[in-house]
Design a protein around this motif. Structure first.
Motif, short mmCIF file in Angstrom:
data_model
loop_
_atom_site.label_atom_id
_atom_site.label_comp_id
_atom_site.label_asym_id
_atom_site.label_seq_id
_atom_site.Cartn_x
_atom_site.Cartn_y
_atom_site.Cartn_z
N ASP A 1 40.92 51.37 44.67
CA ASP A 1 41.27 50.27 43.77
C ASP A 1 40.18 49.94 42.76
O ASP A 1 40.47 49.48 41.66
CB ASP A 1 41.58 49.01 44.58
N SER A 2 38.95 50.19 43.09
CA SER A 2 37.84 49.88 42.17
C SER A 2 37.92 50.73 40.89
O SER A 2 37.36 50.37 39.86
CB SER A 2 36.49 50.07 42.85
N GLU A 3 38.64 51.87 40.95
CA GLU A 3 38.80 52.73 39.77
C GLU A 3 39.87 52.21 38.81
O GLU A 3 39.93 52.65 37.67
CB GLU A 3 39.21 54.14 40.20
N LEU A 4 40.70 51.30 39.28
CA LEU A 4 41.83 50.82 38.48
C LEU A 4 41.35 49.67 37.59
O LEU A 4 41.35 48.52 37.98
CB LEU A 4 42.96 50.35 39.40
N GLU B 1 44.58 42.85 35.04
CA GLU B 1 43.89 43.97 34.40
C GLU B 1 42.40 43.65 34.30
O GLU B 1 41.87 43.33 33.25
CB GLU B 1 44.49 44.23 33.00
N GLU B 2 41.74 43.76 35.42
CA GLU B 2 40.30 43.60 35.51
C GLU B 2 39.79 44.49 36.63
O GLU B 2 40.53 44.80 37.55
CB GLU B 2 39.88 42.14 35.74
N PRO B 3 38.54 44.91 36.56
CA PRO B 3 38.01 45.84 37.57
C PRO B 3 38.20 45.33 39.00
O PRO B 3 37.86 44.19 39.31
CB PRO B 3 36.53 45.94 37.21
N LYS C 1 46.20 46.81 42.26
CA LYS C 1 46.51 47.58 43.45
C LYS C 1 47.77 48.39 43.17
O LYS C 1 48.70 47.92 42.54
CB LYS C 1 46.76 46.66 44.63
N VAL C 2 47.79 49.63 43.67
CA VAL C 2 48.95 50.51 43.52
C VAL C 2 49.51 50.80 44.90
O VAL C 2 48.78 51.18 45.81
CB VAL C 2 48.56 51.83 42.82
N THR C 3 50.82 50.60 45.03
CA THR C 3 51.52 50.88 46.28
C THR C 3 52.75 51.72 45.98
O THR C 3 53.44 51.48 45.00
CB THR C 3 51.93 49.57 46.99
N HIS C 4 53.00 52.70 46.84
CA HIS C 4 54.16 53.57 46.72
C HIS C 4 55.03 53.36 47.96
O HIS C 4 54.52 53.20 49.06
CB HIS C 4 53.75 55.05 46.70
#
Length: 98
Positions: free
Chosen positions: A41-44, A78-80, A84-87
């Motif tokens: 998540d830190s890369e998003l 939209e901040e470092p 979170k991405v969930t599939h």
């Protein structure tokens, strides 16, 4: 069948009706439901880059598209470290092993 569900989902106007039909069609012996969370998540940091990341992943699932149905969500600001991405996947069979 997977094709029937994909058509229902793609053409639905009411989420609740679509989900009712899903559970009527769902065969727990032949399908399995999976959830996946992106681990880094830190890369998003930027929304369009996160969206591109998901797009690249989806392109790589082309060979199994016949046996897979999925959806992806991007949540947060939209901040470092905030997004979170969930599939969520519906897969034919009871294993995700090749």
């Amino acid at each position: 069948s997977m094709d029937a569900w994909k058509k229902i989902y793609s053409n639905c106007t009411d989420y609740h009706d679509a989900m009712k039909q899903f559970f009527e069609l769902y065969d727990s012996n032949g399908w399995s439901i999976w959830r996946g969370d992106y681990q880094y998540d830190s890369e998003l940091r930027v929304l369009f880059m996160t969206s591109n990341l998901i797009g690249g992943f989806i392109q790589r699932t082309d060979e199994i598209r016949k046996w897979l149905f999925g959806t992806c969500t991007i949540r947060g600001k939209e901040e470092p470290g905030s997004m979170k991405v969930t599939h969520y996947f519906l897969i034919r069979g009871d294993s995700i092993q090749p």
